[in-house]
Design an enzyme around this catalytic site. Structure first.
Site, PDB file in Angstrom:
ATOM      1  N   CYS A  47      36.116  41.216  41.625  1.00 36.45           N
ATOM      2  CA  CYS A  47      36.577  42.373  40.856  1.00 36.45           C
ATOM      3  C   CYS A  47      38.062  42.288  40.513  1.00 36.45           C
ATOM      4  CB  CYS A  47      36.292  43.664  41.616  1.00 36.45           C
ATOM      5  SG  CYS A  47      37.083  43.773  43.224  1.00 36.45           S
ATOM      6  N   ARG A  97      38.527  40.875  54.047  1.00 36.47           N
ATOM      7  CA  ARG A  97      37.614  39.843  54.509  1.00 36.47           C
ATOM      8  C   ARG A  97      36.495  39.555  53.509  1.00 36.47           C
ATOM      9  NH1 ARG A  97      39.732  36.568  56.683  1.00 36.47           N
ATOM     10  NH2 ARG A  97      37.872  35.753  57.698  1.00 36.47           N
ATOM     11  N   GLU A  98      36.265  40.451  52.549  1.00 38.94           N
ATOM     12  CA  GLU A  98      35.186  40.220  51.601  1.00 38.94           C
ATOM     13  C   GLU A  98      35.394  38.936  50.802  1.00 38.94           C
ATOM     14  OE1 GLU A  98      36.547  43.074  52.161  1.00 38.94           O
ATOM     15  OE2 GLU A  98      34.893  44.390  52.741  1.00 38.94           O
ATOM     16  N   GLY A 173      24.578  43.193  45.389  1.00 38.88           N
ATOM     17  CA  GLY A 173      25.284  41.922  45.255  1.00 38.88           C
ATOM     18  C   GLY A 173      26.262  41.644  46.371  1.00 38.88           C
ATOM     19  N   ALA A 176      27.897  44.572  48.299  1.00 42.01           N
ATOM     20  CA  ALA A 176      27.064  45.679  48.794  1.00 42.01           C
ATOM     21  C   ALA A 176      27.109  45.805  50.314  1.00 42.01           C
ATOM     22  CB  ALA A 176      25.627  45.482  48.325  1.00 42.01           C
TER      23      ALA A 176
END
Length: 399
Positions: A47, A97-98, A173, A176
């Site tokens: 994003c 961390r994503e 995705g 989520a």
């Protein structure tokens, strides 16, 4: 080491440019891969960034020109950049961390599609190891920092305690799972998940949420307090009419909170009053980023610097090994050509001459081999390779 990265990021080009790049980049990269202009590529699209990690002996000038207003890095700078990205140092929320999972999944997708090369595979494996070390040695990942956490903090300022809120998550995705965890961290117990692709049921089984089917979505929306989406597909998951219908059933003191973290908004929102709908997007998140300890940043940067040096030295060492093999092969070929001219000599004399030529060649090659080992040990492999190609015309591509 032909590693290059072409990037569009929130910090350099802005979120609008990132959104545009996320739409146009995949087909352009595929075009260059099919044409054989580049050896391999891995695309990281999130994003707040689009990074194309390329394996190519030469800098991909044509690809760089085709992509609009990208920031380009090569060699050591490219390696350092990817390590920083994977460690969360280049994210909107420092230490998130994503991004670790997103980088890993980008490499997995490239592997499945056959666009990753051994060099890129080693690079991404190293980036994962670096991110784990940064997480272990600093507190950057210890405070639950993520974009969705910050967004939910903003939602909490609007609504107060989120524990009794009914949330609907759109999409299953890459973001989520992190979103469900963030909702749980904020006390939200009632979480429904809708997936246009039909993956909600399987996702919910592993995340303790409740799947929502398309036939009941309008009824579910009528009872929702909080809507979260980060699909970024370019097509709205909810129309303005649907939102209007939801708003009409709510009291004036209970606005619908919409957390839309997609670059291209997932949810159409008309000009609702603030007491009807509160939208929280990436622009709001960027204004409320949490502070990070300078000491943690310094430790992370030191870890990354050491890892970059190690990776580059190993990569250059492999390049030097290939160049030395090519040098030996080139010298052997020359010796064999000379030996082929000895037919006018007697058998014993020809054999002695051939042995002498091979011995001389071995002694001549010995010095460059010793120098190569020293160059790798001293971190000067790149300079060595340049000199070998300039003086003898031997490079890592000579076979």
């Amino acid at each position: 080491m032909g590693i290059h990265i072409l990037s569009v990021s929130h910090s350099d080009q802005g979120l609008d440019a990132v959104a545009e790049a996320s739409r146009t980049t995949p087909s352009i990269v595929d075009e260059f891969l099919k044409a054989g202009v580049i050896d391999g590529a891995v695309t990281i699209s999130t994003c707040n960034r689009v990074d194309i990690v390329v394996d190519s002996a030469e800098f991909p000038v044509a690809l760089n020109e085709r992509l609009d207003a990208v920031t380009s890095r090569s060699g050591r700078d490219a390696v350092a950049y990817l390590f920083r990205v994977a460690s969360g140092l280049d994210s909107m929320v420092i230490g998130e961390r994503e991004i670790v999972g997103q980088v890993r999944r980008a490499a997995e997708v490239a592997t499945q599609r056959g666009t990753i090369t051994p060099a890129l595979s080693r690079l991404f494996q190293s980036s994962s190891a670096v991110s784990r070390k940064v997480a272990a040695k600093t507190s950057l990942a210890g405070h639950g920092r993520s974009i969705v956490h910050v967004a939910l903090d903003l939602a909490k300022e609007v609504r107060g305690d989120l524990g009794d809120q009914r949330a609907i998550l759109f999409g299953t995705g890459s973001y989520a799972g992190a979103t469900v965890s963030a909702l749980r961290d904020h006390g939200v117990r009632e979480i429904g998940v809708h997936s246009a692709s039909g993956r909600a049921e399987a996702f919910c089984e592993g995340h303790g949420a409740r799947p929502i089917v398309s036939d009941t979505i309008d009824d579910e929306l009528a009872h929702a307090d909080l809507i979260v989406s980060c699909r970024g597909s370019g097509q709205p998951v909810l129309t303005a009419d649907q939102i209007c219908a939801v708003v009409s059933t709510r009291g004036a003191d209970s606005p619908l909170i919409i957390v839309d973290l997609a670059l291209v908004p997932d949810i159409e929102i008309d000009d609702f009053e603030a007491d009807q709908v509160v939208r929280i997007g990436l622009d709001n998140v960027s204004d409320r980023l949490p502070a990070v300890q300078r000491e943690d940043i310094d430790i992370a940067e030191a870890i990354i610097a050491d890892a970059v040096t190690t990776f580059v030295n190993v990569a250059h060492g492999a390049d030097v090994d290939r160049a030395i093999v090519n040098l030996r092969n080139a010298v052997d070929a020359i010796v064999e050509e000379e030996c082929a001219t000895l037919s006018h000599l007697s058998g014993d004399e020809a054999a002695r001459t051939a042995r002498a030529l091979h011995h001389l060649a071995a002694r001549l090659v010995n010095a460059p081999c010793r120098t190569a080992r020293a160059a790798v040990a001293d971190g000067n492999a790149h300079e060595y390779l340049e000199a070998l190609e300039r003086v003898l015309g031997i490079g890592i591509e000579n076979d």
